[in-house]
Structures are given as structure tokens and as C-alpha cells.
Design an enzyme around this catalytic site. Structure first.
Site, PDB file in Angstrom:
ATOM      1  N   ASP A  48      -4.355  13.614  -3.170  1.00 24.26           N
ATOM      2  CA  ASP A  48      -4.919  14.965  -3.098  1.00 24.26           C
ATOM      3  C   ASP A  48      -6.064  15.149  -4.085  1.00 24.26           C
ATOM      4  O   ASP A  48      -6.051  14.567  -5.174  1.00 24.26           O
ATOM      5  CB  ASP A  48      -3.811  15.979  -3.399  1.00 24.26           C
ATOM      6  CG  ASP A  48      -4.199  17.399  -3.023  1.00 24.26           C
ATOM      7  OD1 ASP A  48      -5.055  17.572  -2.131  1.00 24.26           O
ATOM      8  OD2 ASP A  48      -3.648  18.332  -3.622  1.00 24.26           O
ATOM      9  N   HIS A  65     -13.631  11.909   0.314  1.00 22.73           N
ATOM     10  CA  HIS A  65     -12.762  10.966   1.015  1.00 22.73           C
ATOM     11  C   HIS A  65     -13.268   9.537   0.851  1.00 22.73           C
ATOM     12  O   HIS A  65     -12.483   8.610   0.640  1.00 22.73           O
ATOM     13  CB  HIS A  65     -12.688  11.324   2.502  1.00 22.73           C
ATOM     14  CG  HIS A  65     -12.082  12.667   2.774  1.00 22.73           C
ATOM     15  ND1 HIS A  65     -10.876  13.052   2.243  1.00 22.73           N
ATOM     16  CD2 HIS A  65     -12.524  13.721   3.524  1.00 22.73           C
ATOM     17  CE1 HIS A  65     -10.590  14.286   2.652  1.00 22.73           C
ATOM     18  NE2 HIS A  65     -11.575  14.696   3.420  1.00 22.73           N
ATOM     19  N   LEU A 159       4.021  -7.170  -0.546  1.00 21.35           N
ATOM     20  CA  LEU A 159       4.070  -5.710  -0.619  1.00 21.35           C
ATOM     21  C   LEU A 159       3.801  -5.154   0.771  1.00 21.35           C
ATOM     22  O   LEU A 159       3.005  -5.720   1.531  1.00 21.35           O
ATOM     23  CB  LEU A 159       3.026  -5.210  -1.625  1.00 21.35           C
ATOM     24  CG  LEU A 159       2.904  -3.713  -1.906  1.00 21.35           C
ATOM     25  CD1 LEU A 159       2.404  -3.494  -3.347  1.00 21.35           C
ATOM     26  CD2 LEU A 159       1.936  -3.016  -0.954  1.00 21.35           C
TER      27      LEU A 159
END
Length: 286
Positions: A48, A65, A159
Site C-alpha cells: 500500500d 505502481h 520459495l
């Protein structure tokens, strides 16, 4: 999510020793020496603050972004350094369709480009990419890029990076309940056998462990409908840093906080009560 068979070509599995080492932090920072058994298996990220970061600089929201992409992949590198097994990134929510058509179009294209741009380095690092989210309404080109990434990296074991695109926690639970109801109606499931474990098998990624550490940047303190089921007992860390300024050192700091906490999952040890010699109860007992 129950996905159809993917059409991308099958890739050969690579051995863990063939994965490259995580890239070092740009400033040379090294992770704290965490006990391996205390490192969270699953870290959830609410990325955020992109819009506010851009506004502070007189830029368009879309520039925020773009800047935030580097933050995500720096965190992934840092997570690989300390042994985190799962990272879930909230890339586009089911509520984000309410944003302006221009921003939505940008985010759809940006997700395609990001996955395409980063697939090589993630594959070399040993990252398995998965997608959580709804198919309806999501651009077919985004789905195609995600499925290609899933197929190419499906054997990687260092991962797992879950890209949550067109995802909502409530939507995931509703979709799981609907699928379970269909199986009950078809006679495949006995309602008497429905429990939390069975229900969880209908979620988007049933093999993904529950969230241990839930991190949100930008100072906001809410989950915003992200991984509601999986985060039932997650430790929450809310960082004031806007996402484009967030990097692995902030994630490591959140892990330090996580390691110091006492996770009881609703249980507790009994209090040790020491009698006060001066109390009436103690006097009467003599």
C-alpha cells in the site's frame, strides 16, 4: 482455484544447488541472524502507498505502481535470504475494479509486463510462481502470462510467490463454499464430514500454509480483505513506509518483531499465583 490443464510446455526440474544466490541488498545490508526455526514460513504483503508516494512527488498514480515493482522483488530476494518459504503479494483486489478505467487498464498491462519481465530471474532464484484470484473479469492475457509462469516454475522449491490478482478474501471463501456445496449436492461429500481441513481444501491454494506474518505498508491498519481465512492467527505488522520506499530491510525488521512475539493460537499457560502472607485468605489458612 481449480484450474484447467495448462497448455504451456512442460519444463524440466532443476536441483536446488542450481539456483542462483539471492542478490545482495543495494546498500549492502545483511539480514539479522534469525534462528531458522523461528523464521515465518508464510509472509503476506499488502503493498500500500503507491498512489500517495506518487502524489508527494507530483507524479501520476501509475508512476507509483511502477516504482513499487522493485520493492516487491527486493523483498522476495530478502525473503529467500532468510528462508521464508511463501510470500503472497496483493497485486490487484476484487475491489480495485472500482478505480478509474485508465488505472485499471494500466494495472492489467503492468501485471502482464511485470510477470514477463521478472520470470527469468525468479526462475533462476528457484521461486515457484502461483496465482490466487478469480478468472471472471480478469484479462485473458494476464491469465495466460500467469499460467505460463506457473508452468515454467512449478518444480522450483526455494520459495513460492503467490501473485494475488483479482483476489478477495471474501470472494475466495464464497467460491470455496459454492464448490463444496456442489460436491455435497452431487453426493461426493457427506455434510457430516465437513470441517475446517476439508473446507480449506477448496481454497485457491489448498497446499499453502497459513500466514504467519502479515505486513502492510503505508501506515494503514487493516487487512483490506486479504487472505482472511489464512490469516486467522497471523502476526500483524503495520509499517508507516510507503510501498515504493519499502525494501527487504523493512521486511527483516517486521520479522524481528514477529520472532519476539508469543504465538499461543488461543491457548495459554496457567498463571502462577503466589499467596500473599498478609492477606486474610492466607491468615485463615494457617
Amino acid at each position: 482455484m481449480r484450474r484447467p490443464q495448462q497448455s504451456a510446455a512442460r519444463t524440466e526440474a532443476r536441483q536446488p544447488h542450481e539456483y542462483r544466490e539471492p542478490k545482495p541488498h543495494a546498500g549492502g545490508a545483511q539480514p539479522p541472524d534469525f534462528p531458522r526455526d523461528l523464521v515465518p514460513r508464510h509472509v503476506a504483503l499488502v503493498m500500500d502507498g503507491n498512489g500517495r508516494w506518487a502524489k508527494e512527488r507530483g507524479l501520476a498514480r501509475t508512476d507509483g505502481h511502477t516504482a513499487g515493482e522493485a520493492s516487491l522483488f527486493d523483498v522476495v530476494e530478502g525473503a529467500a535470504q532468510i528462508g521464508v518459504e511463501y510470500v503472497s503479494a496483493y497485486a490487484f483486489s476484487t475491489e480495485n475494479w472500482k478505480r478509474s478505467p485508465e488505472e485499471v487498464r494500466f494495472l492489467m498491462g503492468f501485471n502482464i509486463e511485470t510477470i514477463h519481465r521478472r520470470i527469468d530471474e525468479m526462475d533462476e532464484l528457484g521461486v515457484r510462481i502461483r496465482w490466487c484470484g478469480r478468472r471472471p473479469r480478469l484479462w485473458k492475457s494476464v491469465i495466460r502470462e500467469l499460467e505460463i509462469a506457473e508452468e515454467r516454475t512449478k518444480h522450483n522449491t526455494r520459495l513460492t510467490l503467490a501473485m494475488c490478482i483479482n483476489y478477495g478474501g471474501r470472494a475466495e471463501i464464497v467460491d470455496a463454499a459454492a464448490a463444496l456445496a456442489e460436491d455435497v449436492r452431487a453426493g461426493k461429500v457427506d455434510p457430516k464430514n465437513v470441517d475446517e481441513q476439508l473446507f480449506a481444501s477448496y481454497l485457491d491454494e489448498p497446499d499453502m500454509p497459513d500466514v504467519d506474518l502479515f505486513i502492510r505498508s503505508s501506515g494503514e491498519q487493516r487487512t483490506s480483505n486479504f487472505l482472511l481465512w489464512q490469516s486467522a492467527y497471523a502476526e500483524m505488522v503495520f509499517d508507516d513506509v510507503l510501498w515504493p520506499d519499502f525494501d527487504r530491510t523493512h521486511m527483516w525488521k517486521a520479522v524481528e518483531s514477529y520472532v519476539s512475539r508469543d504465538r499461543r493460537y488461543g491457548g495459554a499457560l496457567p498463571n502462577i499465583v503466589t499467596a500473599d502472607p498478609a492477606s486474610p485468605a492466607d491468615t485463615n489458612a494457617r
